[in-house]
Design a protein around this motif. Structure first.
Motif, short mmCIF file in Angstrom:
data_model
loop_
_atom_site.label_atom_id
_atom_site.label_comp_id
_atom_site.label_asym_id
_atom_site.label_seq_id
_atom_site.Cartn_x
_atom_site.Cartn_y
_atom_site.Cartn_z
N ARG A 81 -19.56 41.84 29.53
CA ARG A 81 -20.27 40.77 29.52
C ARG A 81 -20.76 40.40 31.11
O ARG A 81 -21.80 39.95 31.37
CB ARG A 81 -19.75 39.55 28.78
CG ARG A 81 -19.73 39.79 27.36
CD ARG A 81 -19.46 38.19 26.83
NE ARG A 81 -18.10 37.88 26.94
CZ ARG A 81 -17.02 38.29 26.44
NH1 ARG A 81 -17.01 39.25 25.10
NH2 ARG A 81 -15.73 38.01 26.52
N ARG A 82 -19.74 40.28 31.84
CA ARG A 82 -20.01 40.06 33.16
C ARG A 82 -20.90 40.88 34.06
O ARG A 82 -21.85 40.44 34.78
CB ARG A 82 -18.66 39.92 34.04
CG ARG A 82 -18.02 38.50 33.92
CD ARG A 82 -16.86 38.44 34.84
NE ARG A 82 -15.96 39.45 34.68
CZ ARG A 82 -14.68 39.55 34.15
NH1 ARG A 82 -14.28 38.37 33.80
NH2 ARG A 82 -13.89 40.72 34.19
N ALA A 85 -24.46 40.40 32.80
CA ALA A 85 -24.86 38.93 33.27
C ALA A 85 -25.31 39.02 34.64
O ALA A 85 -26.32 38.55 35.11
CB ALA A 85 -23.97 37.76 32.90
#
Length: 157
Positions: A81-82, A85
């Motif tokens: 997810r990081r 993002a």
């Protein structure tokens, strides 16, 4: 103008071909893995010292057990997810820069768009592999639950 287009085309091809090849390297072992590099064109053949480069055995790791014991502290989904993002944030930053500052940033914008799409495809393939592994584990557990427990043999008196 021609060299810029050529450079942009080379960068796009690099992201389309080489990045997924590097990212997915080692994830799946084909059935013909015994054929040493028959399809690899980027691999150089070198004489290696067998004492330095010894074959090792594969070890299977139960990540669930490591998570429950506290030995595994990396949350793969959070890392994914990081990363996604960060890629999206860089893409939006390049978009704003291209609109406000310099039209040359459209090239970076296009490259980052391709990187986001390629990363999403890699994540999709990883999710598919994880779902298949979970289904296999569930089927194996169901088979083990259906299997009758062995009865101890009766002792003659």
């Amino acid at each position: 103008m021609g060299s810029g287009v050529l450079l942009a085309a080379l960068v796009v091809l690099w992201f389309v071909v080489l990045v997924p090849m590097v990212v997915t390297r080692g994830n799946s072992q084909p059935a013909h893995a015994g054929l040493a590099g028959s399809g690899r064109t980027l691999q150089r053949r070198r004489a290696v010292d067998p004492a330095v480069h010894a074959e090792t055995e594969r070890v299977s790791i139960d990540r669930g057990e490591l998570l429950t014991s506290g030995e595994l502290r990396v949350d793969v989904h959070a890392v994914r997810r990081r990363t996604l993002a960060g890629l999206v944030a860089l893409t939006l930053l390049a978009l704003v820069g291209a609109l406000v500052w310099s039209p040359w940033l459209w090239i970076a914008q296009g490259v980052l768009d391709l990187a986001v799409v390629a990363y999403l495809l890699v994540l999709r393939a990883a999710a598919r592999r994880e779902r298949l592994a979970a289904r296999r584990a569930a089927r194996a557990a169901a088979r083990a639950a259906r299997r009758p427990e062995p009865r101890p043999a009766a002792r003659p008196v």
